[in-house]
Design an enzyme around this catalytic site. Structure first.
Site, short mmCIF file in Angstrom:
data_model
loop_
_atom_site.label_atom_id
_atom_site.label_comp_id
_atom_site.label_asym_id
_atom_site.label_seq_id
_atom_site.Cartn_x
_atom_site.Cartn_y
_atom_site.Cartn_z
N HIS A 46 0.83 -1.20 0.00
CA HIS A 46 0.00 0.00 0.00
C HIS A 46 0.87 1.26 0.00
CE1 HIS A 46 -3.75 2.17 0.55
NE2 HIS A 46 -3.17 2.89 1.50
N GLU A 68 -2.69 -5.59 -4.16
CA GLU A 68 -3.47 -5.27 -2.95
C GLU A 68 -4.81 -6.00 -2.95
OE1 GLU A 68 -2.75 -1.03 -0.90
OE2 GLU A 68 -3.70 -0.98 -2.86
N ASN A 396 25.54 -21.97 -8.61
CA ASN A 396 26.40 -23.13 -8.86
C ASN A 396 26.05 -24.27 -7.89
OD1 ASN A 396 29.00 -24.22 -10.15
ND2 ASN A 396 29.44 -24.40 -7.97
#
Length: 659
Positions: A46, A68, A396
């Site tokens: 928000h 939201e 990796n």
């Protein structure tokens, strides 16, 4: 209003909010019953939406607005949390990070998020969020009584319907501004939806307010229409019967009700409370200013050393006292400046759980990332550089290190692999260890790839130790991946790791046990500026040993020295430790052995060793200077410093001496 002055703050705060969203999403994924995480995510989203809309970054604000809606449905128990919901939220955060990065690089922050927006809308549509319509408002007995009393006093009562634009992103903020206008004109008796629902944006795009006022309809309409993103306003007079005689009990109830309604009006809401000044004593400072401050202070430290030496030579008590006081003050100043530049490695580590989650999902593996020592602090300049090397090492480990679940079960392991990222201090350095319980490094496979690519020849291959073979994977273009993928196989990564770490004055080593896992250990300097050191004399030369690496100093008689496999050792507090003669190591000319050994006991982690010198000069604050490009990779020398008399002393890297 020129928003460029706020751009840097916007970028920094946006990154903080996005990191918080990422962290809370990771926690929520592990415990979907705890809606506290969702509320925290909603608050950050928000705030980010509001900042983005204010700064004019519409794509960013639009995507956050759709996020939201999903979060609101989840926290109101109107949407079940499943993998698709979490994946969509993670994808949204990725897109938001790309947009913020674009803005930080001077771009416009635009990104095609139509497909992502549609996905979020589809998720919400499956479990529609109950929106409060503003079609009508109920006039109950209490409201009627209030209106009757105000009519007796000559006030007008109006029912006001406010329609916001459909594209409005900050509905609660616009509603607050409308309420603010109305509160200045009169008293709000009631609203539909309720004030609480309006603050939480639980309405479509319109709301109704009952207002008692002395103002005219025309003036009210004009005032409300001045609020941005208000599409239309409809005002209707409310017919009220004047009742001058009321029972005392009713009057008392009405008075209490008026007080209660007034307290709950939007102008007294938490939105306004949040605007109260806070006692935040934190400011943001550009790192370039800290660099300039550090450079100036380094020169001050060198001059301070010169003053201390002049004071000793002149033997003037008043001068000695002044220099001593200046040394104390500059020492305190030094501590403050260094602490200002120190940043926890958490700022780098906290983005890795999300990355490992996505990679393991893409590769079909089950991996748990454990982070230890995230509060370990490093100089800001070092922190800024170690992110990419750690990303390469983690990718990796995920791709090459951890096996597929079925393969792990067949080898008697838990199907879920573990990667452990650990940071800790040791002496004047910080060590970052990346350890996995995967397949380890196959010596023969690495050797064969190195031979195929012409990195080494067969004669050299026969003489290499395991550790030397492991070092081959740092060669440019080296890869043991059978297929090229988005994760690895292109032969870039580990050579970048080695080059970056060495450019910072650090080093990286590998230990591996085939079938059980590997460990990459990165050694980094704690700070690149000022350190406390012990100055020692060897013949005509002076050297500096970082005080953070020293346990103690000792005088050892020749008869106390023993020999084990050709190595000098001594018994130090019940433990046998090796002796290293620095004069032999650095080939110091005109070296003569006295009737005893001056030994500096140093440590690296759990290991200790004794360094033989001619004599101890004393402790001093020194400025660490690089040897430059002309003397790269000098063994066991981490840099140099300028002493008070203008001479140069080399700084010994104790960690390099202890294996």
């Amino acid at each position: 209003m020129d928003m460029n002055q706020y751009l840097e703050v916007f970028i920094e705060e946006s990154r903080e909010h996005l990191q918080n969203v990422n962290d809370q999403l990771m926690r929520f994924e592990k415990n979907t019953d705890d809606l506290g995480y969702v509320n925290e995510i909603f608050r950050s989203a928000h705030t980010l939406k509001g900042m983005s809309a204010t700064m004019g970054f519409d794509d960013l604000a639009q995507l956050t607005h759709k996020m939201e809606n999903v979060l609101d449905a989840v926290r109101n128990h109107q949407l079940d949390v499943h993998t698709e919901v979490l994946d969509a939220l993670f994808e949204s955060v990725d897109a938001l990070e790309i947009m913020v990065q674009s803005i930080s690089e001077g771009g416009d922050g635009q990104l095609d998020v139509k497909l992502l927006v549609q996905k979020l809308q589809r998720i919400v549509a499956e479990e529609p969020v109950a929106q409060h319509a503003a079609s009508s408002i109920e006039y109950d007995e209490l409201v009627q009584t209030l209106l009757s009393q105000t009519a007796d006093q000559g006030f007008n009562a109006f029912e006001i319907t406010v329609q916001l634009e459909r594209t409005c992103l900050l509905k609660a903020a616009r509603a607050y501004m409308v309420f603010d206008v109305l509160e200045q004109a009169g008293d709000v008796i009631k609203s539909a939806p309720t004030v609480q629902d309006i603050e939480q944006e639980k309405f479509e795009s319109s709301f109704i307010v009952i207002l008692v006022t002395n103002e005219s309809q025309e003036k009210l309409q004009a005032s409300i229409m001045e609020v941005s993103e208000v599409e239309s306003v409809k005002i209707a007079a409310v017919p009220v019967k004047k009742e001058t005689e009321m029972e005392e009990l009713v009057s008392a109830e009405v008075a209490a009700a008026i007080q209660e309604v007034t307290v709950s009006a939007p102008s007294k809401s938490p939105v306004e409370e949040k605007r109260q000044p806070s006692n935040n004593k934190t400011i943001r400072v550009n790192i370039d200013r800290l660099d300039s401050l550090m450079n100036l202070f380094e020169e001050l430290v060198i001059d301070r050393g010169r003053l201390e030496q002049i004071s000793k030579e002149l033997n003037n008590s008043e001068l000695d006292e002044t220099v001593e006081r200046m040394s104390r003050i500059s020492g305190d100043l030094q501590t403050i400046i260094l602490n200002m530049r120190m940043v926890p490695v958490e700022t780098v580590f906290n983005r890795f759980p999300r990355m490992v989650r996505q990679l393991s999902k893409d590769l079909g593996k089950q991996i748990e990332l454990q982070i230890v020592g995230a509060d370990t602090e490093l100089d800001r300049t070092v922190i800024d550089e170690i992110g990419d090397p750690l990303v390469h090492l983690l990718r990796n480990a995920v791709d090459h290190g951890i096996e597929m679940p079925q393969a792990r079960l067949e080898s008697g392991k838990n199907e879920k692999g573990t990667i452990r990222l650990k940071a800790y201090h040791s002496g004047n350095h910080v060590f970052i260890d990346l350890e996995d319980d995967g397949a380890g490094i196959n010596r023969e496979k690495v050797l064969q790839k190195a031979l195929d690519r012409g990195i080494i020849d067969e004669k050299t291959a026969e003489t290499l130790t395991d550790k030397q073979v492991y070092e081959l994977i740092f060669a440019s273009g080296f890869s043991t991946a059978e297929q090229i993928s988005d994760v690895s196989g292109r032969g870039v990564g580990l050579d970048v790791v080695k080059n970056t770490i060495e450019s910072l004055g650090g080093s990286v080593t590998i230990d591996s046990n085939e079938g059980y896992g590997s460990r990459f250990s990165i050694q980094l300097p704690l700070t690149l500026s000022i350190i406390s050191a012990l100055l020692v004399q060897m013949s005509e030369e002076r050297y500096a040993l970082p005080l953070s690496s020293i346990i103690e100093t000792a005088i050892v008689q020749p008869k106390e020295v023993m020999h084990v496999h050709g190595q000098k050792v001594i018994d130090f507090r019940g433990a046998i430790i090796p002796l290293i003669d620095l004069k032999e190591l650095f080939t110091v000319p005109n070296s003569v052995q006295g009737d005893h050994y001056s030994v500096v006991i140093v440590k690296k982690g759990e290991k200790t060793a004794g360094l033989i010198v001619d004599s101890f000069i004393g402790q001093q604050e020194i400025v660490l200077k690089s040897l430059g490009h002309y003397l790269p990779g000098v063994f066991a020398i981490s840099g140099a410093t300028i002493l008070g008399d203008g001479q140069v002393a080399l700084i010994i890297d104790c960690n390099a001496l202890i294996k």
